[in-house]
Design a protein around this motif. Structure first.
Motif, PDB file in Angstrom:
ATOM      1  N   ALA A  22     -15.017   2.131   6.664  1.00 32.39           N
ATOM      2  CA  ALA A  22     -15.162   0.778   6.007  1.00 32.39           C
ATOM      3  C   ALA A  22     -14.712   0.107   7.253  1.00 32.39           C
ATOM      4  O   ALA A  22     -14.046   0.255   8.066  1.00 32.39           O
ATOM      5  CB  ALA A  22     -14.171   0.754   4.723  1.00 32.39           C
ATOM      6  N   TYR A  66      -9.216   3.202  10.392  1.00 32.45           N
ATOM      7  CA  TYR A  66     -10.583   2.797  10.312  1.00 32.45           C
ATOM      8  C   TYR A  66     -11.234   3.365  11.693  1.00 32.45           C
ATOM      9  O   TYR A  66     -10.805   4.008  12.523  1.00 32.45           O
ATOM     10  CB  TYR A  66     -10.476   1.327  10.482  1.00 32.45           C
ATOM     11  N   ASP A 124     -11.476  -5.650  -1.030  1.00 29.55           N
ATOM     12  CA  ASP A 124     -12.301  -6.432  -1.862  1.00 29.55           C
ATOM     13  C   ASP A 124     -12.622  -5.791  -3.114  1.00 29.55           C
ATOM     14  O   ASP A 124     -13.656  -6.342  -3.850  1.00 29.55           O
ATOM     15  CB  ASP A 124     -13.741  -6.669  -1.080  1.00 29.55           C
ATOM     16  N   SER A 159     -10.638  -0.779  -1.926  1.00 33.84           N
ATOM     17  CA  SER A 159     -10.476  -1.580  -0.675  1.00 33.84           C
ATOM     18  C   SER A 159     -10.046  -2.811  -0.994  1.00 33.84           C
ATOM     19  O   SER A 159      -9.813  -3.335  -2.374  1.00 33.84           O
ATOM     20  CB  SER A 159     -11.790  -1.814  -0.101  1.00 33.84           C
ATOM     21  N   VAL A 195     -13.734   3.177  -1.915  1.00 33.50           N
ATOM     22  CA  VAL A 195     -14.093   3.860  -0.800  1.00 33.50           C
ATOM     23  C   VAL A 195     -13.644   5.247  -0.588  1.00 33.50           C
ATOM     24  O   VAL A 195     -12.566   5.641  -1.148  1.00 33.50           O
ATOM     25  CB  VAL A 195     -13.309   3.258   0.505  1.00 33.50           C
ATOM     26  N   ILE A 199      -3.833   4.149   6.353  1.00 29.85           N
ATOM     27  CA  ILE A 199      -5.222   4.023   6.576  1.00 29.85           C
ATOM     28  C   ILE A 199      -5.756   4.125   8.132  1.00 29.85           C
ATOM     29  O   ILE A 199      -4.790   3.273   8.974  1.00 29.85           O
ATOM     30  CB  ILE A 199      -5.968   2.989   5.810  1.00 29.85           C
ATOM     31  N   SER A 259       0.812  -1.357   0.109  1.00 28.44           N
ATOM     32  CA  SER A 259      -0.087  -0.118   0.148  1.00 28.44           C
ATOM     33  C   SER A 259       1.033   1.279   0.004  1.00 28.44           C
ATOM     34  O   SER A 259       2.024   1.356   0.551  1.00 28.44           O
ATOM     35  CB  SER A 259      -0.885   0.035   1.161  1.00 28.44           C
ATOM     36  N   SER A 287     -13.097  -3.217   9.009  1.00 35.41           N
ATOM     37  CA  SER A 287     -11.620  -3.758   8.997  1.00 35.41           C
ATOM     38  C   SER A 287     -11.316  -4.360  10.498  1.00 35.41           C
ATOM     39  O   SER A 287     -11.754  -3.707  11.232  1.00 35.41           O
ATOM     40  CB  SER A 287     -10.524  -2.806   8.754  1.00 35.41           C
ATOM     41  N   LYS A 341     -13.691  -2.646  -3.840  1.00 38.42           N
ATOM     42  CA  LYS A 341     -14.767  -1.528  -3.996  1.00 38.42           C
ATOM     43  C   LYS A 341     -14.006  -0.246  -3.598  1.00 38.42           C
ATOM     44  O   LYS A 341     -13.110  -0.305  -3.107  1.00 38.42           O
ATOM     45  CB  LYS A 341     -15.881  -1.829  -2.713  1.00 38.42           C
ATOM     46  N   VAL A 374     -11.065   6.589   6.678  1.00 38.82           N
ATOM     47  CA  VAL A 374     -12.235   5.737   5.896  1.00 38.82           C
ATOM     48  C   VAL A 374     -13.134   5.234   6.810  1.00 38.82           C
ATOM     49  O   VAL A 374     -12.997   4.783   7.915  1.00 38.82           O
ATOM     50  CB  VAL A 374     -11.559   4.564   5.009  1.00 38.82           C
TER      51      VAL A 374
END
Length: 136
Positions: free
Chosen positions: A67, A12, A37, A35, A41, A10, A6, A69, A39, A65
């Protein structure tokens, strides 16, 4: 979690809330992220915070974000490069030079396994996004 693949750090929702951060603490960050998966974000914003790794403290720019995790945050290549570190996912370790000596951060194999299982078993719900949005 240390993610060598990465290029951004990030944060969460659990860590965001745990640090009692508020939307006004964030600066704008407009680029969408992809992300794990696949998608898109949309980040809530960005924040610069001090992070201590062993004896070193450095400022890290986290993208916040909304999302799911199992992790609280992901540190990535910018953090590794700033620290001058070498990481091993196999050994769950990060090593770096601090003055004249080598320091080592050691991960927890059992916790890493639990996070992986949690991520695999996670079934997203439509309500989780709305409830997190209120806090962010």
């Amino acid at each position: 979690m240390v993610d060598q693949g990465s290029c951004v750090e990030i944060m969460y929702p659990d860590l965001y809330k745990g640090l009692n951060l508020k939307p006004e603490d964030l600066t704008a960050y407009d680029s969408p992220l992809v992300s794990f998966d696949g998608k898109l974000v949309t980040p809530k914003g960005q924040i610069r915070l001090p992070v201590q790794a062993g004896s070193k403290v450095m400022k890290v720019d986290f993208i916040v974000v909304d999302a799911y995790s199992p992790y609280m945050a992901i540190v990535a290549r910018p953090w590794l490069h700033t620290l001058g570190a070498i990481s091993s996912t196999l050994h769950q370790k990060v090593k770096y030079l601090s003055g004249e000596r080598i320091e080592e951060l050691v991960g927890n194999q059992s916790m890493a396994r639990q996070c992986l299982v949690s991520a695999i078993l996670h079934q997203p719900t439509t309500e989780s996004s709305a409830s997190v949005k209120e806090g962010l």
